[in-house]
Scaffold this motif. Sequence first.
Motif, PDB file in Angstrom:
ATOM      1  N   LYS A   1      50.096  75.167  55.639  1.00 40.06           N
ATOM      2  CA  LYS A   1      48.879  75.093  55.135  1.00 40.06           C
ATOM      3  C   LYS A   1      48.281  73.657  55.793  1.00 40.06           C
ATOM      4  CE  LYS A   1      49.496  77.148  50.674  1.00 40.06           C
ATOM      5  NZ  LYS A   1      49.246  76.979  49.309  1.00 40.06           N
TER       6      LYS A   1
ATOM      7  N   LYS B   1      43.157  73.851  52.620  1.00 38.59           N
ATOM      8  CA  LYS B   1      44.407  74.648  52.231  1.00 38.59           C
ATOM      9  C   LYS B   1      44.376  76.139  52.378  1.00 38.59           C
ATOM     10  CE  LYS B   1      46.438  71.219  50.642  1.00 38.59           C
ATOM     11  NZ  LYS B   1      47.346  70.361  51.530  1.00 38.59           N
ATOM     12  N   ARG B   2      43.177  76.841  52.679  1.00 42.47           N
ATOM     13  CA  ARG B   2      43.022  78.117  52.997  1.00 42.47           C
ATOM     14  C   ARG B   2      43.324  78.572  54.612  1.00 42.47           C
ATOM     15  NH1 ARG B   2      36.723  78.574  52.255  1.00 42.47           N
ATOM     16  NH2 ARG B   2      37.274  76.465  53.357  1.00 42.47           N
TER      17      ARG B   2
ATOM     18  N   ARG C   1      45.756  78.236  57.890  1.00 47.15           N
ATOM     19  CA  ARG C   1      47.317  78.134  57.998  1.00 47.15           C
ATOM     20  C   ARG C   1      47.420  77.481  59.749  1.00 47.15           C
ATOM     21  NH1 ARG C   1      47.721  78.451  53.474  1.00 47.15           N
ATOM     22  NH2 ARG C   1      48.634  80.154  52.541  1.00 47.15           N
TER      23      ARG C   1
END
Length: 143
Positions: free
Chosen positions: A86, A91-92, A94
Amino acid sequence: MKHPQLKLDNQICHRLYMASNGLTRTYRDSLTELNLTYPQYVVMMALWEKDGISITDLLEKTAIDGSAMTQILKKMEDKQLLSIVKDQHDKRKRVVKLSDEGESLQSKAAKIPERIRCQFPSLNDKEADQLISLLDRVIKDLN
């Protein structure tokens, strides 16, 4: 022939198709030594250039299809060449990071471009640069 514009020898697309297939076959032996497929090698080159990039940036850099990229990254993660983590700031998202093993493959792969370039003895360096430039223009036009 009723429609000479359909003659196979007159088609740019077929020449590009044959060249692409031939080039991929040429890479096969070198990449087998690294236990990589050609698309995996493209991903590795992008990551050696800039490690820790988002999957979105990796897709843009490599021009690999999104669903294919998912499979490629999964297989490379299974080989322990990279990890997908992440993003620290979002955090959305990658981020793809090379493992030590993935980083160490760079030294082993360093001679591959020279080996491949040797497969084109009829092209001098200026002509090879011109080919790259022409292909860049074709790619730009098609996109």
